[in-house]
Design a protein around this motif. Structure first.
Motif, PDB file in Angstrom:
ATOM      1  N   CYS A   1       0.847  -1.191   0.000  1.00  0.00           N
ATOM      2  CA  CYS A   1       0.000   0.000   0.000  1.00  0.00           C
ATOM      3  C   CYS A   1       0.880   1.236   0.000  1.00  0.00           C
ATOM      4  CB  CYS A   1      -0.932   0.006   1.207  1.00  0.00           C
ATOM      5  SG  CYS A   1      -1.884   1.530   1.336  1.00  0.00           S
TER       6      CYS A   1
ATOM      7  N   CYS B   1       0.074   3.411   3.507  1.00  0.00           N
ATOM      8  CA  CYS B   1       0.387   2.932   4.851  1.00  0.00           C
ATOM      9  C   CYS B   1       1.577   1.977   4.865  1.00  0.00           C
ATOM     10  CB  CYS B   1      -0.824   2.281   5.510  1.00  0.00           C
ATOM     11  SG  CYS B   1      -1.202   0.631   4.912  1.00  0.00           S
TER      12      CYS B   1
ATOM     13  N   HIS C   1      -5.786  -5.259   6.267  1.00  0.00           N
ATOM     14  CA  HIS C   1      -5.177  -4.058   5.704  1.00  0.00           C
ATOM     15  C   HIS C   1      -6.053  -2.838   5.953  1.00  0.00           C
ATOM     16  CE1 HIS C   1      -4.687  -1.178   2.235  1.00  0.00           C
ATOM     17  NE2 HIS C   1      -3.686  -0.940   3.053  1.00  0.00           N
TER      18      HIS C   1
ATOM     19  N   HIS D   1      -4.680   0.244   7.893  1.00  0.00           N
ATOM     20  CA  HIS D   1      -4.577   1.457   7.089  1.00  0.00           C
ATOM     21  C   HIS D   1      -5.173   2.666   7.816  1.00  0.00           C
ATOM     22  CE1 HIS D   1      -4.248   3.372   3.062  1.00  0.00           C
ATOM     23  NE2 HIS D   1      -5.261   4.100   3.506  1.00  0.00           N
TER      24      HIS D   1
HETATM   25 ZN    ZN Z   1      -2.797   0.945   3.351  1.00  0.00          ZN
END
Ligand code: ZN
Ligand code: ACO
Length: 225
Positions: free
Chosen positions: A21, A24, A39, A43
């Protein structure tokens, strides 16, 4: 028919591999619903945690082209302390530290490196200490292709003779997507300059407590130069 099959395969492949990602930094597989759910949870929590709103009397101790450093002291307003605690929790989570009690909460200094995008991308927690045990350098072993692997699994040997140190760095952390840009180095430089009023601490007067493999690589390099 062929065309349709191809589409499915493409879509499948796109979702199989690991994804990182970009906001994050979490690595996860989108193919797995649990992973995706994990996630989403991480996140939001992470981005909320590193969001820096700032406060009126923030103590800016350094300014750089890519951000600034802010110092938080134990007597600061509640919201500043709360932010320091929240970020420490995020860091401890990532380091796998569980509920480590700070030796003396009334003496800790928390430093944030805040990016121009107002995100806390670095955090350093320093405590006043009286002594430290030096991590001994490893005996020279012949270089092998597995050197890196070995380096990451070895337990550190420490000397049994305490040495005088003044500033103990109990946590140092930089956001995964911002590493190797000298943020940790600059944070330690600033700590050496601001930890004790009116003096610049030598590298002998600072000690890294219980370093992780990353922490040890950084500390070894930092203290050499
Ligand atoms: Zn993320
Ligand atoms: N591997 C090898 N060398 C490294 C590494 C690494 N992972 N990290 C830093 N160095 C060395 C390099 O020589 C680097 O200079 P270069 O990039 O020009 O080669 C030099 O140290 C300076 O590195 P910085 O860019 O200042 O370090 P960075 O901002 O990337 O932060 C840190 C280093 C804090 C260890 C980061 O990797 C991190 O947050 N890791 C995860 C958390 C962690 O393990 N923290 C240490 C815990 S121990 C403790 O808190 C006491």
């Amino acid at each position: 028919k062929d065309f349709k099959d191809q589409m499915i395969i493409d879509a499948g492949q796109k979702h199989f591999g690991a994804i990182i990602c970009k906001s994050c930094g979490m690595i996860y597989t989108a193919a797995s619903p649990e992973d995706e759910a994990q996630h989403i949870q991480h996140h939001q929590r992470f981005l909320e945690g590193i969001k820096y709103v700032g406060w009126k009397k923030e103590r800016v101790v350094a300014e750089f082209w890519d951000g600034k450093m802010v110092l938080i002291l134990p007597d600061d307003p509640k919201y500043a302390i709360k932010k320091a605690e929240d970020v420490r929790e995020l860091v401890d989570n990532e380091l796998g530290f569980k509920q480590i009690v700070l030796s003396c909460p009334s003496k800790i200094k928390t430093y944030f490196f805040v990016s121009n995008e107002r995100k806390i991308v670095g955090c350093l927690i320093a405590e006043q200490i009286k002594q430290a045990f030096r991590v001994l350098s490893e005996p020279n072993v012949p270089q092998s292709p597995n050197q890196d692997v070995l380096q990451h699994h070895r337990a550190w040997r420490c000397s049994i003779k305490p040495e005088v140190a003044i500033c103990g760095i109990s946590r140092i952390w930089v956001f995964s997507l911002m590493r190797r840009r000298g943020i940790a180095r600059r944070m330690v430089d600033v700590v050496r300059n601001t930890f004790m009023y009116g003096c610049y601490l030598s590298t002998d007067e600072i000690a890294f407590s219980d370093p992780t493999p990353d922490g040890k690589l950084f500390a070894t390099k930092y203290c050499q130069t």
